[in-house]
Every structure is written in structure tokens, then in C-alpha cells.
Design an enzyme around this catalytic site. Structure first.
Site, PDB file in Angstrom:
ATOM      1  N   GLU A  86       0.810  -1.218   0.000  1.00 45.81           N
ATOM      2  CA  GLU A  86       0.000   0.000   0.000  1.00 45.81           C
ATOM      3  C   GLU A  86       0.848   1.275   0.000  1.00 45.81           C
ATOM      4  O   GLU A  86       0.338   2.378   0.210  1.00 45.81           O
ATOM      5  CB  GLU A  86      -1.000  -0.026   1.169  1.00 45.81           C
ATOM      6  CG  GLU A  86      -2.244  -0.813   0.780  1.00 45.81           C
ATOM      7  CD  GLU A  86      -2.834  -1.665   1.883  1.00 45.81           C
ATOM      8  OE1 GLU A  86      -2.291  -1.686   2.995  1.00 45.81           O
ATOM      9  OE2 GLU A  86      -3.851  -2.325   1.606  1.00 45.81           O
ATOM     10  N   HIS A 105      -2.420   2.095   9.021  1.00 46.13           N
ATOM     11  CA  HIS A 105      -3.493   1.361   8.343  1.00 46.13           C
ATOM     12  C   HIS A 105      -3.812   0.117   9.162  1.00 46.13           C
ATOM     13  O   HIS A 105      -2.915  -0.655   9.496  1.00 46.13           O
ATOM     14  CB  HIS A 105      -3.062   0.984   6.926  1.00 46.13           C
ATOM     15  CG  HIS A 105      -3.938  -0.067   6.303  1.00 46.13           C
ATOM     16  ND1 HIS A 105      -5.303   0.031   6.251  1.00 46.13           N
ATOM     17  CD2 HIS A 105      -3.625  -1.259   5.733  1.00 46.13           C
ATOM     18  CE1 HIS A 105      -5.802  -1.056   5.669  1.00 46.13           C
ATOM     19  NE2 HIS A 105      -4.803  -1.843   5.347  1.00 46.13           N
ATOM     20  N   HIS A 169     -12.330  -3.647   3.677  1.00 44.44           N
ATOM     21  CA  HIS A 169     -10.889  -3.790   3.852  1.00 44.44           C
ATOM     22  C   HIS A 169     -10.406  -3.240   5.202  1.00 44.44           C
ATOM     23  O   HIS A 169      -9.966  -4.004   6.042  1.00 44.44           O
ATOM     24  CB  HIS A 169     -10.182  -3.105   2.682  1.00 44.44           C
ATOM     25  CG  HIS A 169      -8.688  -3.202   2.730  1.00 44.44           C
ATOM     26  ND1 HIS A 169      -7.883  -2.915   1.667  1.00 44.44           N
ATOM     27  CD2 HIS A 169      -7.845  -3.545   3.740  1.00 44.44           C
ATOM     28  CE1 HIS A 169      -6.622  -3.092   1.994  1.00 44.44           C
ATOM     29  NE2 HIS A 169      -6.562  -3.478   3.260  1.00 44.44           N
TER      30      HIS A 169
END
Ligand SMILES: [Zn+2]
Length: 221
Positions: A86, A105, A169
Site C-alpha cells: 500500500e 493502516h 478492507h
């Protein structure tokens, strides 16, 4: 090598590792999920760089020297492992928001409950409104590994709120320090759980950042 010449200090690398392990301890991540990065001002020919966790390494096996240093233009500057997949999304968020010094994240459960339902996470807890500062919007599902997704993720989050949900997600949280970005991720998950449970029982009272009278000492950067 992360000798004294490294752009990322040992302290920064240790702090990232600490919060990676903390994200598992606090239930925000399982296994190798999630990733963390920190901005390194003026670390790449007068421009900023970031230091980010490597891809697909178990947190309990991760070492400070495994972190990867990457210029904001995407050039890998230090590290032997692949950066998190990412990475382009982190870079897009740092480019859009010069105030952001760290990104966390996570793939926590109640964020994902509301994300899967496509329901915006409105603040119903004080910590959420203090740390995230506003309602957290949901991006419809798509793969999160390219710069275009990153640009739209940063755009949806905007300049005044400190988090955005990627539907099906997880969460991306930002802060002026890694400590604060992590607190945002914790606050949004806690809020998502309370919002989900409260919504099943009635209509929860939603807090609006601009409408609550935050004492000067309680205001966060
Ligand atoms: Zn993820």
C-alpha cells in the site's frame, strides 16, 4: 544499511515496530495485516521521504532494520525488503496533506462492519471527535495498491478529518505524530463498535466537531 547514515533514526524504526505490535495487542490487526509509515522531512535531496513497514513480514519477526525508506516520488532509498504493497496510497496521502507526519493502516472489526455496510462512521464518542475530528467516510471496495486509489482516498478524507475507511478492507488514519495517528485508529474502531451497537438499539446522539465546545487544553493538533 541503517547505520548512522540512515535517513530514519533507530528511534523512529523502534517506534514503528512498537505500534505494529501494539496494533495486534489491541486487536486492530491480525497476522501481517495493516502497515505503518512516518514522514522524514527533507530526507531526499531537499524533499521529504517516508519510512514504511515491509510487505508480508510477521510483526513478531519484524526488525527495526526491515523498515524501508522511500522518497515521496516513490524511489526506494534504503532497505532490502519490499515496502508494503500500500506504499502508493501512503505516498498519495502525504502529498495531499503536508500536516500529516504518520499513517497507520488497520483492518479492525467494527470499522469493517460499518465499511461492509457502506455506513459512514459518525462520531458518537468524545475520543473520536477529538482525534478523528469528524465523520469518517467509506470508499467503495477496490484494490488499494495503486496511486489513483490513493489520490481518491486522500480526497475523500479531505483536509480536516484524520481517517478514511476502505470498504471491505480497513481504515487509514493519519496524525501529526505516529502516537496520534495510532490514537485515531483506536478511537475510530471504538467509536465504530459503539455506533453499531447503539444504532441497533435506537438513534445515537452524533457529535459534530465544529459544534462542541472543546476546552483549549483538550484541543489536539
Ligand atoms: Zn490492508
Amino acid at each position: 544499511m541503517h547505520t548512522t547514515a540512515s535517513r530514519a533514526t533507530r528511534q523512529t524504526r523502534d517506534e514503528i515496530l512498537y505500534y505494529c505490535l501494539e496494533s495486534v495487542r489491541t486487536g486492530l490487526n491480525f497476522n501481517t495485516q495493516g502497515n505503518i509509515s512516518v514522514r522524514l522531512p527533507d530526507a531526499h535531496d531537499g524533499a521529504d521521504a517516508i519510512v514504511i513497514t515491509p510487505s508480508d513480514v510477521r510483526y513478531d519477526a519484524m526488525r527495526p532494520e526491515d523498515m524501508v525508506v522511500v522518497g515521496l516520488d516513490g524511489t526506494v532509498l534504503e532497505g532490502t525488503l519490499c515496502p508494503s504493497t500500500e506504499l502508493p496510497v501512503h505516498l498519495a496521502h502525504y502529498r495531499r496533506r503536508p500536516d500529516v507526519q504518520a499513517i497507520v493502516h488497520t483492518e479492525s472489526t467494527f470499522v469493517n462492519v460499518l465499511g461492509a455496510l457502506g455506513r459512514r462512521i459518525d462520531p458518537v464518542l468524545l475520543n473520536m471527535v477529538l482525534y478523528a475530528k469528524g465523520p469518517v467516510e467509506i470508499m467503495p471496495f477496490e484494490f488499494s495498491t495503486n496511486a489513483d486509489f490513493g489520490r481518491r482516498s486522500a480526497e475523500l478524507m479531505g483536509d480536516d478529518v484524520n481517517a478514511v475507511v476502505w470498504g471491505n478492507h480497513g481504515l487509514l488514519a493519519v496524525g501529526v505524530s505516529l502516537k496520534l495517528a495510532f490514537k485515531v485508529a483506536v478511537a475510530v474502531e471504538e467509536n465504530a463498535e459503539v455506533l453499531h451497537r447503539a444504532s441497533g438499539a435506537g438513534v445515537p446522539n452524533v457529535l459534530v466537531y465544529g459544534e462542541i465546545d472543546i476546552p483549549v487544553g483538550a484541543r489536539l493538533p
